[in-house]
Design a protein around this motif. Structure first.
Motif, mmCIF file in Angstrom:
data_model
loop_
_atom_site.group_PDB
_atom_site.id
_atom_site.type_symbol
_atom_site.label_atom_id
_atom_site.label_comp_id
_atom_site.label_asym_id
_atom_site.label_seq_id
_atom_site.Cartn_x
_atom_site.Cartn_y
_atom_site.Cartn_z
ATOM 1 N N GLY A 235 24.803 64.288 43.054
ATOM 2 C CA GLY A 235 24.152 64.355 41.747
ATOM 3 C C GLY A 235 22.989 65.326 41.749
ATOM 4 O O GLY A 235 22.793 66.082 40.789
ATOM 5 N N ARG A 236 22.217 65.314 42.836
ATOM 6 C CA ARG A 236 21.091 66.258 42.930
ATOM 7 C C ARG A 236 21.577 67.696 43.073
ATOM 8 O O ARG A 236 20.914 68.638 42.628
ATOM 9 C CB ARG A 236 20.183 65.865 44.095
ATOM 10 N N CYS A 237 22.745 67.881 43.720
ATOM 11 C CA CYS A 237 23.341 69.224 43.792
ATOM 12 C C CYS A 237 23.696 69.719 42.392
ATOM 13 O O CYS A 237 23.470 70.883 42.059
ATOM 14 C CB CYS A 237 24.597 69.200 44.667
ATOM 15 N N ALA A 238 24.248 68.816 41.577
ATOM 16 C CA ALA A 238 24.601 69.183 40.197
ATOM 17 C C ALA A 238 23.354 69.546 39.392
ATOM 18 O O ALA A 238 23.363 70.494 38.598
ATOM 19 C CB ALA A 238 25.352 68.034 39.529
ATOM 20 N N ALA A 246 28.101 67.361 34.880
ATOM 21 C CA ALA A 246 28.540 66.869 36.190
ATOM 22 C C ALA A 246 27.584 65.802 36.712
ATOM 23 O O ALA A 246 28.011 64.780 37.271
ATOM 24 C CB ALA A 246 28.633 68.024 37.184
ATOM 25 N N ALA A 247 26.284 66.025 36.529
ATOM 26 C CA ALA A 247 25.291 65.050 36.990
ATOM 27 C C ALA A 247 25.442 63.724 36.241
ATOM 28 O O ALA A 247 25.344 62.643 36.840
ATOM 29 C CB ALA A 247 23.887 65.611 36.798
ATOM 30 N N LYS A 248 25.698 63.800 34.942
ATOM 31 C CA LYS A 248 25.883 62.579 34.156
ATOM 32 C C LYS A 248 27.121 61.811 34.607
ATOM 33 O O LYS A 248 27.114 60.576 34.688
ATOM 34 C CB LYS A 248 26.007 62.930 32.669
ATOM 35 N N ASN A 275 15.703 57.647 39.830
ATOM 36 C CA ASN A 275 15.065 58.968 39.776
ATOM 37 C C ASN A 275 16.065 60.039 39.349
ATOM 38 O O ASN A 275 15.709 60.996 38.640
ATOM 39 C CB ASN A 275 14.469 59.322 41.133
ATOM 40 N N LEU A 276 17.318 59.895 39.779
ATOM 41 C CA LEU A 276 18.365 60.828 39.363
ATOM 42 C C LEU A 276 18.557 60.756 37.851
ATOM 43 O O LEU A 276 18.684 61.788 37.178
ATOM 44 C CB LEU A 276 19.671 60.492 40.089
#
Length: 369
Positions: A235-238, A246-248, A275-276
């Protein structure tokens, strides 16, 4: 010792090639054979494939996306200092026991890659860590110098594993390396590592289920916790790639009701997921603001073009071209800008065909450069 013998033979072949030009082809074949033998011996001196040839097609994966530091040895078969340096590099790399690898680049065979690396002298050696040049030197060097050069890269490799204990699982080691890549700005490399490890865990979990439930959703299984952490890093990469969608999607996967017990058992993980979520909200707001500004710019350009002044129409096209360059990293905005420019060009085709043709050429240069 065998390598030294081949170096001597090769030196004589170089001299023979200069003295007996008519037999050049036969001597050249012998020269190439000796060079290949030298490469083979250098590779045999390494342990577990830590020395390998690199080409333009394998450069990105083998060097830029390598999980460990890479010594990139740029050489040529005719370069005598190169022949003396490569065995020293191979020996120093072997002493790191896998923490550093050696990539050999034949500059004669890979001319395009050599030009892109801006190599002016041989030998040239780069130390690549996380896809970036961390150190380099040019010319022949002593054994002590080479050992120190490789040792500095080995320390970088060791630092990338500080977050993972010696007895850590494969997933934890991968996450430690991925976090280091993220810190260095290589979100693509980090994501590739995480994706491969997650797929491995997923494959193993599919073949073995407990209580009819995949191990990746069983809070009592360590694989379930590791898989969730892998998703958090992904998720942090996205986010680093500014890919909000993508993160969602990853956040939804993490907050699947089947994973609630996993998050409840690991408060650090639960905090990281929260936090994400906050970071996604912040990036979403930023993207909405940027989209609003972008839409306003498009509207302003339409208004400018709508005037009857040909100078304003030209200015609108020029500004739209500049906007297209600015948003080239955003596919959706790029397409909107491209569509608007084409509409402008079609609108002036009948009255100003020369300007329309020039604008089409400029648009093509921007899109295909």
């Amino acid at each position: 010792r065998k390598l030294e013998i081949f170096v001597v033979i090769n030196n004589w072949l170089v001299v023979a090639r200069m003295l007996f030009w008519n037999s050049w082809k036969h001597i050249e074949l012998g020269h190439r054979f000796v060079v290949n033998c030298e490469r083979f011996l250098v590779r045999r001196q390494s342990t577990s494939g830590n020395v390998f040839e690199v080409t333009s097609s394998s450069f990105e994966q083998s060097v830029l996306k390598s999980a460990v530091p890479v010594v990139l040895d740029c050489y040529a078969p005719w370069c005598q200092p190169c022949k003396q340096l490569t065995p020293l590099l191979s020996e120093a790399v072997a002493s790191t026991k896998g923490r550093v690898v050696l990539a050999l680049l034949d500059t004669d065979r890979e001319a395009a890659l050599t030009d892109s690396l801006q190599i002016k002298s041989l030998p040239t050696v780069f130390g690549v860590v996380g896809g970036r040049v961390a150190d380099h030197f040019v010319g022949g060097q002593t054994k002590e110098f080479v050992a120190q050069f490789v040792a500095r890269l080995a320390k970088a490799s060791k630092a990338s594993e500080l977050d993972a204990p010696a007895d850590a699982s494969s997933a934890k080691r991968i996450m430690a390396k991925a976090n280091q890549l993220l810190k260095s700005g290589d979100h693509k490399g980090a994501n590739a590592l995480i994706q491969a490890e997650y797929e491995r865990l997923e494959s193993e979990a599919t073949s073995t289920k407990r209580r009819g439930l995949s191990k990746l959703f069983d809070e009592k299984q360590p694989e379930a916790n590791e898989a969730a952490w892998l998703l958090e890093v992904k998720g942090r990469c996205a986010l680093a790639a500014e890919d909000v969608d993508a993160a969602k999607a990853i956040l939804i996967t993490l907050r699947d009701s089947k994973r609630s017990a996993i998050l409840d058992r690991d408060l650090d993980l639960k905090s990281a997921v929260a936090n994400l979520d906050l970071a996604i909200q912040e990036l979403t707001t930023k993207a909405q603001d940027e989209n609003s500004d972008f839409e306003q710019e498009l509207s302003n350009l339409r208004t400018l073009f709508a005037t009857n002044d040909s100078l304003d129409k030209s200015a609108a096209i020029d500004e739209a071209m500049d906007l297209l360059v600015q948003v080239s990293d955003h596919p959706e905005r790029k397409e909107q800008a491209r569509t608007l420019i084409l509409a402008f060009i079609d609108a002036i085709q009948a009255t100003d065909p020369a300007d329309a043709t020039a604008a089409r050429k400029r648009l093509a240069n921007i899109l295909f450069r």
